[in-house]
Design an enzyme around this catalytic site. Structure first.
Site, mmCIF file in Angstrom:
data_model
loop_
_atom_site.group_PDB
_atom_site.id
_atom_site.type_symbol
_atom_site.label_atom_id
_atom_site.label_comp_id
_atom_site.label_asym_id
_atom_site.label_seq_id
_atom_site.Cartn_x
_atom_site.Cartn_y
_atom_site.Cartn_z
ATOM 1 N N SER A 52 0.890 -1.255 -0.072
ATOM 2 C CA SER A 52 -0.347 0.023 0.315
ATOM 3 C C SER A 52 0.945 1.071 0.034
ATOM 4 C CB SER A 52 -0.651 0.377 1.285
ATOM 5 O OG SER A 52 -1.534 -1.119 1.081
ATOM 6 N N HIS A 53 2.258 1.214 -0.571
ATOM 7 C CA HIS A 53 2.515 2.623 -0.891
ATOM 8 C C HIS A 53 3.510 2.206 -2.617
ATOM 9 C CE1 HIS A 53 5.670 0.100 1.825
ATOM 10 N NE2 HIS A 53 5.789 0.347 0.044
ATOM 11 N N ALA A 54 4.276 3.613 -2.604
ATOM 12 C CA ALA A 54 4.839 3.669 -4.003
ATOM 13 C C ALA A 54 6.778 3.370 -3.597
ATOM 14 C CB ALA A 54 4.015 4.316 -4.932
#
Ligand code: T46
Length: 144
Positions: A52-54
């Site tokens: 749930s991130h980049a």
């Protein structure tokens, strides 16, 4: 404009079987960057997704060396999903891809090779911020 290029870049590495399985990956044959860090995840909670991130700059290759996981990938314009369930198949996770890992089993082990050292400032953990940055970049790339 939606790009037709898939977000799913799988790589196959050698799997030698004698009395066990031995898989290996080497640069540059299988790994397109210099590995600056490795980490692994095990005993993850099946009910809790991870990721749930980049990453702004870090590229990674993920191998699910035991069990399986479902990965969701999103470049801000399209979303794709893939199951990783073979130790000899890795996925190249490019920078600026929002990713989530779901459906860990109790015995799942995820091995990750990364192109950069750990730095919290490399993370984008807010999805709206990710979309704003990614869509700015996609506009430049697609010249729209
Ligand atoms: C991805 C999946 C598979 C460190 O201190 N050093 C490290 O090298 C890493 C990766 C993490 N950490 C710390 C930072 C956080 O306090 O460990 C904690 C959890 O890290 P993160 O939010 O990165 O964990 P995941 O499992 O959600 O995501 C990581 C990668 O960031 C991600 O890109 O593909 O593992």
């Amino acid at each position: 404009m939606k790009s037709k290029k898939s977000l799913i870049h799988l790589i196959n590495i050698p799997k030698i079987s004698d009395d066990c399985y031995l898989c290996f990956a080497q640069n540059p044959d299988h790994i397109p960057f210099t590995v600056k860090r490795i980490y692994y995840i095990l005993k993850a909670q099946p009910s809790l997704p991870r990721g749930s991130h980049a990453h702004r700059k870090t590229q990674q290759i993920l191998f699910c060396i035991q069990g399986n996981i479902t990965m969701s990938l999103d470049d801000g314009m399209k979303k794709e999903e893939v199951i990783l369930d073979r130790p000899e198949v890795g996925i190249i996770l490019d920078k600026m891809i929002w990713h989530e890992m779901h459906n860990f089993q109790k015995d799942t082990i995820l091995l990750v090779l990364a192109s950069r050292k750990y730095e919290e400032k490399d993370y984008i953990r807010n999805y709206n911020q990710f979309l704003a940055i990614a869509n700015g970049q996609n506009k430049k790339t697609n010249k729209i």
